[in-house]
Design a protein around this motif. Structure first.
Motif, PDB file in Angstrom:
ATOM      1  N   ASN A  13      -8.702 -33.864 -11.788  1.00  0.00           N
ATOM      2  CA  ASN A  13      -9.692 -32.977 -11.823  1.00  0.00           C
ATOM      3  C   ASN A  13     -10.673 -33.422 -10.920  1.00  0.00           C
ATOM      4  OD1 ASN A  13      -9.954 -30.804 -13.888  1.00  0.00           O
ATOM      5  ND2 ASN A  13      -8.742 -32.407 -14.868  1.00  0.00           N
ATOM      6  N   THR A  14     -10.936 -34.576 -10.130  1.00  0.00           N
ATOM      7  CA  THR A  14     -11.844 -35.715  -9.151  1.00  0.00           C
ATOM      8  C   THR A  14     -11.494 -33.945  -7.697  1.00  0.00           C
ATOM      9  OG1 THR A  14     -11.703 -37.073  -9.534  1.00  0.00           O
ATOM     10  CG2 THR A  14     -11.962 -37.008  -7.163  1.00  0.00           C
ATOM     11  N   SER A  15     -10.661 -33.847  -7.606  1.00  0.00           N
ATOM     12  CA  SER A  15     -10.605 -32.690  -6.524  1.00  0.00           C
ATOM     13  C   SER A  15     -10.302 -31.538  -6.797  1.00  0.00           C
ATOM     14  CB  SER A  15      -8.340 -32.552  -5.804  1.00  0.00           C
ATOM     15  OG  SER A  15      -7.758 -32.117  -6.964  1.00  0.00           O
ATOM     16  N   LYS A  16     -10.597 -30.524  -8.412  1.00  0.00           N
ATOM     17  CA  LYS A  16     -10.575 -29.724  -8.756  1.00  0.00           C
ATOM     18  C   LYS A  16     -12.445 -29.586  -8.009  1.00  0.00           C
ATOM     19  CE  LYS A  16      -6.777 -29.034 -11.361  1.00  0.00           C
ATOM     20  NZ  LYS A  16      -6.418 -29.071 -12.306  1.00  0.00           N
ATOM     21  N   THR A  17     -12.999 -30.253  -8.070  1.00  0.00           N
ATOM     22  CA  THR A  17     -14.933 -30.490  -8.574  1.00  0.00           C
ATOM     23  C   THR A  17     -15.773 -29.367  -7.158  1.00  0.00           C
ATOM     24  OG1 THR A  17     -14.819 -33.115  -9.538  1.00  0.00           O
ATOM     25  CG2 THR A  17     -16.641 -32.102  -8.754  1.00  0.00           C
ATOM     26  N   ASP A  18     -16.400 -28.933  -8.038  1.00  0.00           N
ATOM     27  CA  ASP A  18     -17.365 -28.438  -6.811  1.00  0.00           C
ATOM     28  C   ASP A  18     -18.338 -28.906  -7.130  1.00  0.00           C
ATOM     29  OD1 ASP A  18     -18.817 -26.604  -5.482  1.00  0.00           O
ATOM     30  OD2 ASP A  18     -19.119 -24.945  -6.797  1.00  0.00           O
ATOM     31  N   LEU A  19     -18.556 -29.591  -5.245  1.00  0.00           N
ATOM     32  CA  LEU A  19     -19.780 -30.722  -5.066  1.00  0.00           C
ATOM     33  C   LEU A  19     -20.564 -29.243  -5.165  1.00  0.00           C
ATOM     34  CD1 LEU A  19     -18.352 -33.011  -2.460  1.00  0.00           C
ATOM     35  CD2 LEU A  19     -18.225 -33.346  -5.257  1.00  0.00           C
ATOM     36  N   GLU A  20     -20.964 -28.846  -4.573  1.00  0.00           N
ATOM     37  CA  GLU A  20     -22.297 -28.202  -4.959  1.00  0.00           C
ATOM     38  C   GLU A  20     -22.732 -27.497  -6.330  1.00  0.00           C
ATOM     39  OE1 GLU A  20     -23.260 -27.474  -1.717  1.00  0.00           O
ATOM     40  OE2 GLU A  20     -21.974 -28.650  -1.075  1.00  0.00           O
ATOM     41  N   ASN A  21     -21.954 -27.046  -7.098  1.00  0.00           N
ATOM     42  CA  ASN A  21     -22.404 -27.211  -8.988  1.00  0.00           C
ATOM     43  C   ASN A  21     -21.957 -28.419  -9.564  1.00  0.00           C
ATOM     44  OD1 ASN A  21     -23.320 -25.900 -11.153  1.00  0.00           O
ATOM     45  ND2 ASN A  21     -21.662 -24.182 -10.791  1.00  0.00           N
ATOM     46  N   LEU A  22     -21.984 -29.550 -10.125  1.00  0.00           N
ATOM     47  CA  LEU A  22     -21.659 -29.988 -10.704  1.00  0.00           C
ATOM     48  C   LEU A  22     -22.061 -30.052 -12.236  1.00  0.00           C
ATOM     49  CD1 LEU A  22     -22.176 -33.551  -8.685  1.00  0.00           C
ATOM     50  CD2 LEU A  22     -19.758 -31.960  -8.526  1.00  0.00           C
ATOM     51  N   ASP A  23     -22.884 -29.634 -13.010  1.00  0.00           N
ATOM     52  CA  ASP A  23     -22.832 -29.028 -14.217  1.00  0.00           C
ATOM     53  C   ASP A  23     -22.491 -30.563 -14.845  1.00  0.00           C
ATOM     54  OD1 ASP A  23     -24.105 -26.134 -13.792  1.00  0.00           O
ATOM     55  OD2 ASP A  23     -21.976 -25.014 -14.273  1.00  0.00           O
ATOM     56  N   THR A  24     -21.341 -30.595 -16.201  1.00  0.00           N
ATOM     57  CA  THR A  24     -21.348 -30.841 -16.899  1.00  0.00           C
ATOM     58  C   THR A  24     -19.823 -31.641 -16.566  1.00  0.00           C
ATOM     59  OG1 THR A  24     -20.395 -29.433 -18.027  1.00  0.00           O
ATOM     60  CG2 THR A  24     -22.378 -30.348 -18.336  1.00  0.00           C
ATOM     61  N   ALA A  25     -19.635 -31.341 -14.511  1.00  0.00           N
ATOM     62  CA  ALA A  25     -18.316 -31.808 -14.036  1.00  0.00           C
ATOM     63  C   ALA A  25     -18.260 -33.056 -14.467  1.00  0.00           C
ATOM     64  CB  ALA A  25     -17.787 -31.831 -12.434  1.00  0.00           C
ATOM     65  N   LEU A  26     -16.990 -33.052 -14.787  1.00  0.00           N
ATOM     66  CA  LEU A  26     -16.179 -35.349 -15.760  1.00  0.00           C
ATOM     67  C   LEU A  26     -17.595 -36.292 -15.585  1.00  0.00           C
ATOM     68  CD1 LEU A  26     -14.077 -35.302 -11.857  1.00  0.00           C
ATOM     69  CD2 LEU A  26     -13.147 -34.779 -14.277  1.00  0.00           C
ATOM     70  N   THR A  27     -17.554 -35.202 -16.530  1.00  0.00           N
ATOM     71  CA  THR A  27     -19.149 -36.647 -17.078  1.00  0.00           C
ATOM     72  C   THR A  27     -18.569 -36.841 -18.654  1.00  0.00           C
ATOM     73  OG1 THR A  27     -19.354 -34.198 -18.830  1.00  0.00           O
ATOM     74  CG2 THR A  27     -21.338 -35.299 -17.040  1.00  0.00           C
ATOM     75  N   ALA A  28     -18.666 -38.647 -18.706  1.00  0.00           N
ATOM     76  CA  ALA A  28     -17.940 -39.034 -20.421  1.00  0.00           C
ATOM     77  C   ALA A  28     -17.714 -37.532 -21.512  1.00  0.00           C
ATOM     78  CB  ALA A  28     -18.884 -39.981 -21.136  1.00  0.00           C
ATOM     79  N   GLU A  29     -19.002 -36.713 -21.529  1.00  0.00           N
ATOM     80  CA  GLU A  29     -19.314 -36.032 -22.683  1.00  0.00           C
ATOM     81  C   GLU A  29     -18.179 -35.170 -22.286  1.00  0.00           C
ATOM     82  OE1 GLU A  29     -20.849 -34.270 -26.186  1.00  0.00           O
ATOM     83  OE2 GLU A  29     -21.308 -36.372 -25.121  1.00  0.00           O
ATOM     84  N   THR A  59     -26.167 -40.220 -12.432  1.00  0.00           N
ATOM     85  CA  THR A  59     -27.183 -39.667 -12.839  1.00  0.00           C
ATOM     86  C   THR A  59     -27.524 -39.016 -14.690  1.00  0.00           C
ATOM     87  OG1 THR A  59     -25.754 -37.773 -12.826  1.00  0.00           O
ATOM     88  CG2 THR A  59     -26.836 -38.165 -10.789  1.00  0.00           C
ATOM     89  N   ARG A  60     -28.156 -38.236 -14.538  1.00  0.00           N
ATOM     90  CA  ARG A  60     -28.441 -37.888 -16.408  1.00  0.00           C
ATOM     91  C   ARG A  60     -27.713 -36.346 -16.193  1.00  0.00           C
ATOM     92  NH1 ARG A  60     -27.267 -42.164 -17.530  1.00  0.00           N
ATOM     93  NH2 ARG A  60     -28.169 -44.366 -17.682  1.00  0.00           N
ATOM     94  N   PRO A  61     -26.584 -36.397 -17.167  1.00  0.00           N
ATOM     95  CA  PRO A  61     -25.173 -36.148 -16.996  1.00  0.00           C
ATOM     96  C   PRO A  61     -24.926 -37.630 -16.015  1.00  0.00           C
ATOM     97  CG  PRO A  61     -24.007 -34.915 -17.801  1.00  0.00           C
ATOM     98  CD  PRO A  61     -26.002 -34.840 -17.326  1.00  0.00           C
ATOM     99  N   VAL A  62     -23.848 -39.044 -16.357  1.00  0.00           N
ATOM    100  CA  VAL A  62     -23.276 -39.716 -15.149  1.00  0.00           C
ATOM    101  C   VAL A  62     -21.887 -39.042 -14.805  1.00  0.00           C
ATOM    102  CG1 VAL A  62     -22.134 -42.252 -15.148  1.00  0.00           C
ATOM    103  CG2 VAL A  62     -24.167 -41.563 -15.435  1.00  0.00           C
ATOM    104  N   ARG A  63     -22.268 -39.015 -13.865  1.00  0.00           N
ATOM    105  CA  ARG A  63     -20.431 -38.081 -13.919  1.00  0.00           C
ATOM    106  C   ARG A  63     -19.467 -39.428 -13.060  1.00  0.00           C
ATOM    107  NH1 ARG A  63     -24.783 -35.179 -12.428  1.00  0.00           N
ATOM    108  NH2 ARG A  63     -24.595 -33.409 -13.806  1.00  0.00           N
ATOM    109  N   PHE A  64     -18.219 -39.317 -12.835  1.00  0.00           N
ATOM    110  CA  PHE A  64     -17.450 -39.956 -12.664  1.00  0.00           C
ATOM    111  C   PHE A  64     -16.209 -39.573 -11.756  1.00  0.00           C
ATOM    112  CE2 PHE A  64     -19.086 -41.622 -16.631  1.00  0.00           C
ATOM    113  CZ  PHE A  64     -19.038 -42.551 -16.759  1.00  0.00           C
TER     114      PHE A  64
END
Length: 145
Positions: A13-29, A59-64
């Motif tokens: 999912n890292t490559s599918k991430t939209d860097l302009e709109n992180l929202d909850t992308a790849l957070t522990a939650e 950040t809150r939430p942390v993104r990985f």
């Protein structure tokens, strides 16, 4: 087995991430919901891999993010932990050439710990001056050591 599945999920999912709109992308939650496990369990596994296969934005939430996949699809990173999205974005500015492309050698993004210049047109413009963008990038590199 769960840890390996989580790492595979982050990598895919890292490559599918939209860097302009992180929202909850790849957070522990978000990952915990996907695997239907506790967030603390996911967070524990993810943090074990920081500096190895993953890096994070604190950040809150942390993104990985999976380092190798991120570099392959976006731009090189030089740290394991970033304080903000803006700090990570600063890496993009340094690692992009005048044409906006990533610095590459043999088709692979390179880490920006060392900059090499081809003086017959890459660094200097035809009037023998350095562009403002190049000057800013050089200054950022100088400040980083």
């Amino acid at each position: 087995m769960l840890k390996e599945s989580i790492m595979r999920y982050v990598k895919e999912n890292t490559s599918k991430t939209d860097l302009e709109n992180l929202d909850t992308a790849l957070t522990a939650e978000e990952i915990a919901v996907f695997f239907q496990v506790k967030r603390n369990t996911v967070s524990y596994y993810l943090n074990q891999e920081i500096g190895k296969t993953l890096f994070k934005i604190n950040t809150r939430p942390v993104r990985f993010f999976h380092k190798e996949e991120f570099v392959r699809h976006f731009f090189p990173v030089s740290k394991d932990v970033y304080a903000s999205v803006n700090e990570l974005a600063g890496e993009r500015e340094i690692c992009q050439g005048d044409e906006g492309g990533k610095m590459k050698k043999d088709g692979k993004a390179e880490n920006c710990r060392l900059l090499l210049f081809d003086l017959d047109g890459t660094l200097l413009r035809s009037d023998k001056t350095i562009s403002p963008r190049t000057a800013r990038a050089l200054e950022k590199c100088r400040k980083r050591g």
